[in-house]
Design an enzyme around this catalytic site. Sequence first.
Site, PDB file in Angstrom:
ATOM      1  N   GLY A   8      -1.422   5.107   2.266  1.00  0.00           N
ATOM      2  CA  GLY A   8      -1.241   4.990   3.791  1.00  0.00           C
ATOM      3  C   GLY A   8      -2.463   5.646   4.307  1.00  0.00           C
ATOM      4  N   CYS A   9      -3.338   6.047   3.435  1.00  0.00           N
ATOM      5  CA  CYS A   9      -4.600   6.391   4.100  1.00  0.00           C
ATOM      6  C   CYS A   9      -5.786   5.536   3.858  1.00  0.00           C
ATOM      7  CB  CYS A   9      -5.025   7.759   3.292  1.00  0.00           C
ATOM      8  SG  CYS A   9      -4.048   9.154   3.457  1.00  0.00           S
ATOM      9  N   GLU A  10      -6.601   5.419   4.824  1.00  0.00           N
ATOM     10  CA  GLU A  10      -7.982   4.273   4.503  1.00  0.00           C
ATOM     11  C   GLU A  10      -8.795   4.844   3.503  1.00  0.00           C
ATOM     12  OE1 GLU A  10      -9.875   3.808   8.074  1.00  0.00           O
ATOM     13  OE2 GLU A  10      -8.529   2.154   8.854  1.00  0.00           O
ATOM     14  N   SER A  11      -8.999   5.929   3.435  1.00  0.00           N
ATOM     15  CA  SER A  11      -9.793   6.653   2.305  1.00  0.00           C
ATOM     16  C   SER A  11      -9.154   7.135   1.257  1.00  0.00           C
ATOM     17  CB  SER A  11     -10.894   7.654   2.891  1.00  0.00           C
ATOM     18  OG  SER A  11     -10.224   8.631   3.742  1.00  0.00           O
TER      19      SER A  11
END
Length: 134
Positions: free
Chosen positions: A50-53
Amino acid sequence: MSLPADAVAALETFQAAAGWEQRARLLMQWGERLPALSDEDKVETNRVHGCESQVWLVGALHDGHWQFAASSDARLIRGLVALLLARVNGLSAAELQQVDLSDWFDQLGLSRQLSPSRSNGLNAVLQRMNELAG
């Protein structure tokens, strides 16, 4: 609810910042202070989805209080995660559930830095902390 000492220190530092640029610099410094995670900890099971990075999170319970460690490949996210850790480390599972992420970053004067995707990513980190503590 009383804040952990690190959270109080973070609030004092960020609220004393002269403006946006100084806060952005502080954010990077907080990220640099995050202890590095070992390669053993940077595994898929510890990755927060759920994190872009990429963000990795590990947690351990000590005498009823949670201690988390995290790392990210993105400097800015590292800073935001470091401030989240300052807010949650030392809390009980029940206290952890009451943490209001947007309120915390508002108090720090960093809500501008929270694009919807970053906000979602940090919420995913907090959610994962609650799962570990559950």
